[in-house]
Design an enzyme around this catalytic site. Structure first.
Site, short mmCIF file in Angstrom:
data_model
loop_
_atom_site.label_atom_id
_atom_site.label_comp_id
_atom_site.label_asym_id
_atom_site.label_seq_id
_atom_site.Cartn_x
_atom_site.Cartn_y
_atom_site.Cartn_z
N HIS A 111 4.09 1.62 -5.77
CA HIS A 111 4.38 2.90 -5.13
C HIS A 111 5.77 3.37 -5.52
CE1 HIS A 111 6.88 1.49 -1.41
NE2 HIS A 111 6.91 0.55 -2.32
N CYS B 177 5.82 9.81 -4.16
CA CYS B 177 4.73 8.86 -3.92
C CYS B 177 3.36 9.43 -4.27
CB CYS B 177 4.77 8.37 -2.47
SG CYS B 177 4.30 9.60 -1.22
N HIS C 299 2.86 8.68 3.27
CA HIS C 299 3.19 7.85 2.11
C HIS C 299 1.92 7.25 1.53
CE1 HIS C 299 6.03 5.71 -0.45
NE2 HIS C 299 5.27 4.65 -0.33
#
Length: 347
Positions: free
Chosen positions: A322, A262, A310
């Site tokens: 993402h 990520c 994240h």
């Protein structure tokens, strides 16, 4: 006869006894029901909850791994610089030692007589005195050269001490990398096993069932809008890069060009725009100006979970691009899909 009659007793199994037993059993059953409710086992979590948890834990470990790797790379670079500087200092020391050796040899060849005796025996006292003055100046230079050699020795020892510290730091970072790598491997392996026990429908609920082509198709319609709403050219370039990478696989520790985690995806997106970002999510959130959720513009970094584990790249209309996890490729997803933790505008 009447005096000897006994009234007939009702058997225990009569109506009254049966009623009593019924009440007792009913009470027992009721009590058992309340007790069972108090100690009932918790309802099992949804099938995908365990997989989501394992992926989150793996992602936390991944960001820790990325940070440790960044620190290990820095330590390795500092150690290499120190080794180069030590080699250059050693070369300077060797040259100074050679010069000192030449001076010492010349003094040895010229020495042996007391200066007063050499003056008396000299055929040209004036020339001798001139030579003595020259020798004194040479001696001064000799002492200065000795001072420089001593300083170079101290410099080399200092450099070697710093190098020893960096070696210890590098060893510590490598051990840290190993621990985080084992954690990531264990969590991802457990997630794969949990997925393998699910039905195809349950797995699709986690993976979304999208491959590279489907992910790109899903994101294509929002691309032009995102680019037109981006606050500047560099943010627009980062968004364009992320769109190009839709469908790319998630690989922990990867920063492209063909696979990403990520934080690696947003790092690569802005790297394509000439902007350098830190490697980890918990450093990236401080890489620019914080913005509220209501202020989001395409190109902003959006972060999730309390541990900032994240990150995604906002593309407008409540959507982001993402890299979710190893079961799902780089994709478009709603920002409210995960617990929102903050946002940063880096340019």
């Amino acid at each position: 006869m009447a005096a000897h009659r006994r009234s007939r007793q009702r058997p225990v199994g009569g109506t009254t006894a049966r009623a009593a037993v019924t009440v007792v059993l009913a009470g027992t059953a009721t009590a058992a029901g309340f007790d069972g409710a108090a100690h009932a086992a918790p309802r099992p979590a949804p099938a995908g909850a365990d997989v989501d948890r394992l992926y989150r834990e793996a992602e936390v470990a991944t960001e820790k791994y990325n940070g440790a790797k960044e620190r290990a790379d820095s330590a390795r670079e500092r150690l290499r610089d120190l080794q180069d500087e030590t080699a250059r200092a050693q070369a300077r020391l060797n040259r100074a030692r050679e010069a000192l050796g030449a001076v010492a040899a010349a003094q040895y060849r010229a020495g042996g007589l007391d200066p007063a005796l050499r003056l008396m025996l000299s055929d040209d006292p004036d020339a001798y005195l001139d030579g003595a003055a020259l020798a004194e100046r040479a001696g001064s230079r000799h002492h200065a050269e000795l001072g420089r050699v001593r300083a170079q020795l101290r410099e080399i020892e200092k450099l070697r001490g710093a190098a020893r510290v960096e070696v210890k730091t590098l060893t510590t970072r490598r051990a840290e990398l190993g621990r985080h790598k084992r954690t990531i491997t264990e969590k991802l392996s457990a997630a794969r096993q949990a997925l393998s026990r699910m039905s195809p429908e349950e797995r699709a609920g986690i993976t979304g069932g999208t491959g590279r082509r489907a992910a790109r198709s899903a994101g294509g319609t929002a691309r032009d809008t995102a680019l037109s709403q981006a606050p500047n050219a560099r943010a627009a370039q980062a968004v364009a890069y992320a769109h190009q990478k839709l469908g790319s696989p998630y690989v922990w520790g990867a920063t492209g060009p063909d696979a990403f985690d990520c934080s690696g995806l947003v790092l690569a997106a802005y790297r394509s725009a000439g902007v350098s970002l830190p490697r980890t999510t918990y450093a990236q959130i401080d890489a620019g100006r914080r913005v509220s959720r209501s202020e989001l513009l395409p190109g902003d970094l959006v972060f999730f979970y309390s541990g900032i584990s994240h990150v995604g790249l906002y593309i407008g209309n409540g959507q982001m691009i993402h890299a979710p996890n190893p079961s799902a490729p780089v994709r478009v997803a709603p920002v409210d899909q995960m617990p929102f933790a903050g946002a940063t505008r880096v340019v």
